[in-house]
Structure formats: structure tokens, C-alpha cells
Design an enzyme around this catalytic site. Sequence first.
Site, PDB file in Angstrom:
ATOM      1  N   ASP A  58       3.996   1.898   2.453  1.00 27.89           N
ATOM      2  CA  ASP A  58       4.705   3.085   1.964  1.00 27.89           C
ATOM      3  C   ASP A  58       4.846   3.017   0.442  1.00 27.89           C
ATOM      4  O   ASP A  58       5.300   3.972  -0.189  1.00 27.89           O
ATOM      5  CB  ASP A  58       6.057   3.276   2.672  1.00 27.89           C
ATOM      6  CG  ASP A  58       7.004   2.117   2.474  1.00 27.89           C
ATOM      7  OD1 ASP A  58       6.639   1.140   1.792  1.00 27.89           O
ATOM      8  OD2 ASP A  58       8.134   2.186   3.013  1.00 27.89           O
ATOM      9  N   SER A  59       4.402   1.907  -0.154  1.00 26.53           N
ATOM     10  CA  SER A  59       4.298   1.829  -1.617  1.00 26.53           C
ATOM     11  C   SER A  59       3.351   2.906  -2.141  1.00 26.53           C
ATOM     12  O   SER A  59       3.340   3.186  -3.337  1.00 26.53           O
ATOM     13  CB  SER A  59       3.812   0.443  -2.048  1.00 26.53           C
ATOM     14  OG  SER A  59       2.636   0.083  -1.345  1.00 26.53           O
ATOM     15  N   ASP A  71       2.060   1.040   7.488  1.00 28.59           N
ATOM     16  CA  ASP A  71       3.506   0.898   7.287  1.00 28.59           C
ATOM     17  C   ASP A  71       4.234   2.077   7.934  1.00 28.59           C
ATOM     18  O   ASP A  71       3.865   3.236   7.700  1.00 28.59           O
ATOM     19  CB  ASP A  71       3.772   0.938   5.767  1.00 28.59           C
ATOM     20  CG  ASP A  71       4.853  -0.023   5.351  1.00 28.59           C
ATOM     21  OD1 ASP A  71       5.442  -0.695   6.213  1.00 28.59           O
ATOM     22  OD2 ASP A  71       5.091  -0.114   4.121  1.00 28.59           O
ATOM     23  N   LYS A  76       3.782  -2.110  10.429  1.00 33.20           N
ATOM     24  CA  LYS A  76       4.808  -2.929   9.788  1.00 33.20           C
ATOM     25  C   LYS A  76       6.096  -2.122   9.722  1.00 33.20           C
ATOM     26  O   LYS A  76       6.063  -0.911   9.476  1.00 33.20           O
ATOM     27  CB  LYS A  76       4.378  -3.331   8.376  1.00 33.20           C
ATOM     28  CG  LYS A  76       5.417  -4.189   7.641  1.00 33.20           C
ATOM     29  CD  LYS A  76       4.896  -4.736   6.349  1.00 33.20           C
ATOM     30  CE  LYS A  76       4.984  -3.774   5.194  1.00 33.20           C
ATOM     31  NZ  LYS A  76       6.353  -3.299   4.895  1.00 33.20           N
ATOM     32  N   GLU A 120      10.565  -2.560   8.571  1.00 30.76           N
ATOM     33  CA  GLU A 120      11.565  -3.355   7.867  1.00 30.76           C
ATOM     34  C   GLU A 120      12.792  -3.575   8.746  1.00 30.76           C
ATOM     35  O   GLU A 120      13.150  -2.699   9.542  1.00 30.76           O
ATOM     36  CB  GLU A 120      11.967  -2.645   6.564  1.00 30.76           C
ATOM     37  CG  GLU A 120      10.797  -2.454   5.620  1.00 30.76           C
ATOM     38  CD  GLU A 120      11.169  -1.783   4.298  1.00 30.76           C
ATOM     39  OE1 GLU A 120      12.371  -1.547   4.051  1.00 30.76           O
ATOM     40  OE2 GLU A 120      10.248  -1.506   3.511  1.00 30.76           O
ATOM     41  N   GLU A 141       9.944 -10.652   1.308  1.00 25.79           N
ATOM     42  CA  GLU A 141       9.886 -10.035  -0.030  1.00 25.79           C
ATOM     43  C   GLU A 141      11.133 -10.371  -0.846  1.00 25.79           C
ATOM     44  O   GLU A 141      12.263 -10.279  -0.342  1.00 25.79           O
ATOM     45  CB  GLU A 141       9.761  -8.510   0.106  1.00 25.79           C
ATOM     46  CG  GLU A 141       9.778  -7.803  -1.254  1.00 25.79           C
ATOM     47  CD  GLU A 141       9.286  -6.365  -1.223  1.00 25.79           C
ATOM     48  OE1 GLU A 141       8.865  -5.887  -0.151  1.00 25.79           O
ATOM     49  OE2 GLU A 141       9.321  -5.738  -2.297  1.00 25.79           O
TER      50      GLU A 141
HETATM   51  O1  KIV Z   1       4.662  -0.846   1.075  1.00 25.99           O
HETATM   52  C1  KIV Z   1       4.179  -1.915   0.702  1.00 25.99           C
HETATM   53  O2  KIV Z   1       3.199  -1.966  -0.054  1.00 25.99           O
HETATM   54  C2  KIV Z   1       4.800  -3.142   1.193  1.00 25.99           C
HETATM   55  C3  KIV Z   1       4.310  -4.425   0.629  1.00 25.99           C
HETATM   56  C4  KIV Z   1       4.768  -4.601  -0.758  1.00 25.99           C
HETATM   57  C5  KIV Z   1       4.650  -5.571   1.483  1.00 25.99           C
HETATM   58  O3  KIV Z   1       5.664  -3.083   1.995  1.00 25.99           O
END
Ligand code: KIV
Length: 271
Positions: free
Chosen positions: A48-49, A87, A117, A119, A186
Site C-alpha cells: 500500500d506504499s 497488501d 499481507k 498489519e 518494521e
Molecule cells: O506497503 C509497503 O510497501 C510495505 C512494506 C514497506 C513492508 O508494507
Amino acid sequence: MTRRAKVTVQTLLEMKRRGERIAMLTAYDYVTALIEDRAGVDVILVGDSVGMAVLGYETTIPVTIEEIVHHLRAVARARPRAMLVGDLPFMSYQAGVADAVRSAGRLVKEGGAEAVKLEGSKRMEPVIRAIVDAAIPVMGHVGLTPQSVHQLGGYRVQGKEPRDADRLVDDAKLLEQYGCFAVVVEGTPWQVAKRITEAIAIPTIGIGAGVHCDGQVLVVNDLLGMSEEFAPRFVKRYAEMGQQMGAAFEAYIEDVKAGRFPDLDHSYSSD
Ligand code: KIV
């Protein structure tokens, strides 16, 4: 040249057992995914970055499931040997188990992800167990979890106090019990990440968590030096692409304004 075998959950678990480090990177588009995969990265994350790196959002909070699916599909077209992880964005899994399973299913079915992924730890137990039950591998994420930025009061290193450090180790152990196949750690002191790595049998992937994790992940834009402003301590810039791109654009603009581009070498002619 023989193509190396596809990276799977089993490959990553085996790598941890052998003490072989895992290299993970984010990617948000087809071309970058192809280049990363040819370079030999083990895991590609459509994180989600993407919200901050590509879409211009100030945090990852506004990122939608449609945006993740869109970028996942582009990356999946590279048919990477690397495992492809999608994500789950904010509010695509927090509101309930059925919602979460549907969101994870969309990343796999529509986006082409091979794992998802998310959180959080303890409060995510039912969600993680349900997604794993739906045969979708889950990567956990503990420590500095950007989707909780407002609750954490900013992007702060987590686990500096002994009690918080113990809690992070417990969180990672719980994620392993719930069925996660790996955990991103992280923004923690390296000592905490080392304790976590030693405490669980699934791989830890660190970002801003020191060298003792089983693997590392960086946001591709940070590694390439795309932004001149964003320079946290944990990022190593392996290139200065932002500067190089700026210089190339300036040179092109000057050539156009001066009538030097296109010259005859870059023009078609007829007899
Ligand atoms: O969204 C992302 O890129 C991340 C990584 C930094 C682990 O969660």
C-alpha cells in the site's frame, strides 16, 4: 539459461531453515517487476506504499482495494519467478472476517497475488485464521504499522521500552500460531527484531529493523533514490534516479528549445 524454480511459501520456510537470506522489494508496475525478477529478487510486494510512492497520497490510509488490484495485475503480467504478495489496504480487512476474506480473495483472484499481507496481531486472529482457511497464505506485519499511524502518533520506532519489546515478540509468536508464513518487522531496534527472528520458525522480513532478520524489504522508490526529500536512516539508496531523471528531462527540454532534437539521426527521410 535455466529459469530458477518459482518461489513459494515452502521455498521461504526452507530458506529460513538453511539460513539463506530473503530479498524482497516492492513493485507497482510491469516493467519494474520484470527488472526486479530478472535481478533475482525472492518476493515482490505490491504494497500500500503505492499510495505514497506512486499516487501522491500523504499516507497509506486512502489506498483502496481497487488501486491495489490495478497495480497487482500490472505486476502479475510480468509472471515473476518471485512470490507475488498483495497488501490488504486500510479498511479492507479491519471491519470483519467476511469482508477480510473477500478482500484477500480479490487480491488473489482478480490481482494474481499468491499471498496477502496485513498489519496487526492479536486482534487480527479471526481474520488471519479465516483467510488461511480459505487457502490464501498470509504474511503478517508488526512493529511500526503505517495503517495505524494516527493511533501510534506518527511514524515512530516501536519497541524501545522493554515492555513494548516483549509485546512485539509475543505479537510475532501469535502471528506464527495463527498460521502466517512470514512476518514483516518494521521500525524496531535491531535487538528486538533479532529476538523475534530467534523466537519463531517462520521468516522475518525487516525494514528499519536491522540485519538480524531472515530477509529485508525496501520500497523500490527509496532504493532507487527517486525522492530527494525522503531519506530516513534505514533506507540505503543504491542509485540516484531522481537526480538522473531530472537531468535527462532538462537536457531534453534544452534540446527541443534549441532545435537540436530531433537531429537527422533521429528523423526519417525519403529519397
Ligand atoms: O506497503 C509497503 O510497501 C510495505 C512494506 C514497506 C513492508 O508494507
